[in-house]
Design an enzyme around this catalytic site. Sequence first.
Site, PDB file in Angstrom:
ATOM      1  CG  ASN A 136      -0.074   0.003   2.505  1.00 24.11           C
ATOM      2  OD1 ASN A 136       1.013   0.415   2.585  1.00 24.11           O
ATOM      3  ND2 ASN A 136      -0.840   0.111   3.644  1.00 24.11           N
ATOM      4  CG  HIS A 138       3.667   0.316   4.962  1.00 27.92           C
ATOM      5  ND1 HIS A 138       2.543  -0.547   5.246  1.00 27.92           N
ATOM      6  CD2 HIS A 138       4.727  -0.517   4.572  1.00 27.92           C
ATOM      7  CE1 HIS A 138       2.990  -1.709   5.514  1.00 27.92           C
ATOM      8  NE2 HIS A 138       4.401  -1.631   4.995  1.00 27.92           N
ATOM      9  CD  GLU A 143       0.075   0.982   7.788  1.00 28.18           C
ATOM     10  OE1 GLU A 143       0.217   0.992   6.399  1.00 28.18           O
ATOM     11  OE2 GLU A 143      -0.151   0.009   8.334  1.00 28.18           O
TER      12      GLU A 143
HETATM   13  C1  F6R Z   1       9.822  -3.190   8.190  1.00 28.31           C
HETATM   14  C2  F6R Z   1       8.808  -1.970   7.718  1.00 28.31           C
HETATM   15  C3  F6R Z   1       8.112  -2.353   6.833  1.00 28.31           C
HETATM   16  C4  F6R Z   1       8.491  -3.074   5.510  1.00 28.31           C
HETATM   17  C5  F6R Z   1       7.669  -3.521   4.452  1.00 28.31           C
HETATM   18  C6  F6R Z   1       7.675  -4.359   3.340  1.00 28.31           C
HETATM   19  O1  F6R Z   1      10.801  -2.734   9.101  1.00 28.31           O
HETATM   20  O2  F6R Z   1       9.127  -1.091   8.071  1.00 28.31           O
HETATM   21  O3  F6R Z   1       7.630  -1.123   6.141  1.00 28.31           O
HETATM   22  O4  F6R Z   1       9.475  -2.759   4.838  1.00 28.31           O
HETATM   23  O5  F6R Z   1       6.072  -3.834   5.036  1.00 28.31           O
HETATM   24  O6  F6R Z   1       7.675  -5.672   3.885  1.00 28.31           O
HETATM   25  P1  F6R Z   1       8.253  -7.000   3.180  1.00 28.31           P
HETATM   26  O7  F6R Z   1       9.644  -6.808   3.052  1.00 28.31           O
HETATM   27  O8  F6R Z   1       8.060  -7.924   4.215  1.00 28.31           O
HETATM   28  O9  F6R Z   1       7.330  -7.202   2.077  1.00 28.31           O
END
Ligand code: F6R
Length: 245
Positions: A136, A138, A143
């Site tokens: 999304n 973030h 968010e």
């Molecule tokens: C992790 C974080 C999140 C992830 C994001 C992607 O410390 O802050 O923003 O980077 O949710 O997550 P993955 O890499 O599991 O797809």
Amino acid sequence: MKIYVTDDYKGMSRKAANILSAQVILKPNSVLGLATGSTPEGMYAQLVDWYRKGDLDFAAVKTVNLDEYVGLEPTHEQSYRYFMQHHLFDHVNINPANTNVPDGLAADPAAECAWYNQVIRDMGGIDLQVLGVGGNGHIGFNEPGRAFELETHVVNLKEETISANSRFFASRDDVPRQAMTMGIKSIMMAKKILLMASGEAKAEALRLALTGPVTPEVPASILQLHPYVTLVADKAAASKLEGLV
Ligand code: F6R
């Protein structure tokens, strides 16, 4: 923005590890901003490998992680402190006292966030911040729709983030509803940013973030305004970046 597109996840991990290693070699007392999640796992594995071969030295490195779930103890397998110990800190010669992750069990999470901001300031700011991106858009746990101006703060997680992260928990009900996260302001104050993305599921988020308008609806879009961002993405994640790659 410098962009590297690799064939696959392995290539992304290796290229990102190259960039992080270069930072540590050129400035051994670097302050590294670190992320958790599936995206950087391979990068950490590569760094551990190079450390074991004698090519990297973490003795003077300091780290500060992006975020942590509220309510999870550091030894909980899904806590971000546990993730970092398991994937990096336990395997290299970093001084444990130089590693920082917000304390998920802090009695007063807001006070913990204020303390965390001071920790980052006292370290002189972040030299290189590693980021993954959510489907999304973030970054950290910032968010969609949240203000850009915040430093570390407590957030209520969006339903889609709870769903995305439930794959790591026994059930959706076990996913914490709150987290502490560096804010967009903290991230933007980092001197350099290393944004990583892998897989088709990230392609649309990357397209919106890097080629769309800068808007709180796509938190990662703020990175268009940062003076020093390097994107390392595999082909699948970069597949919608027409005109940029
Ligand atoms: C992790 C974080 C999140 C992830 C994001 C992607 O410390 O802050 O923003 O980077 O949710 O997550 P993955 O890499 O599991 O797809």
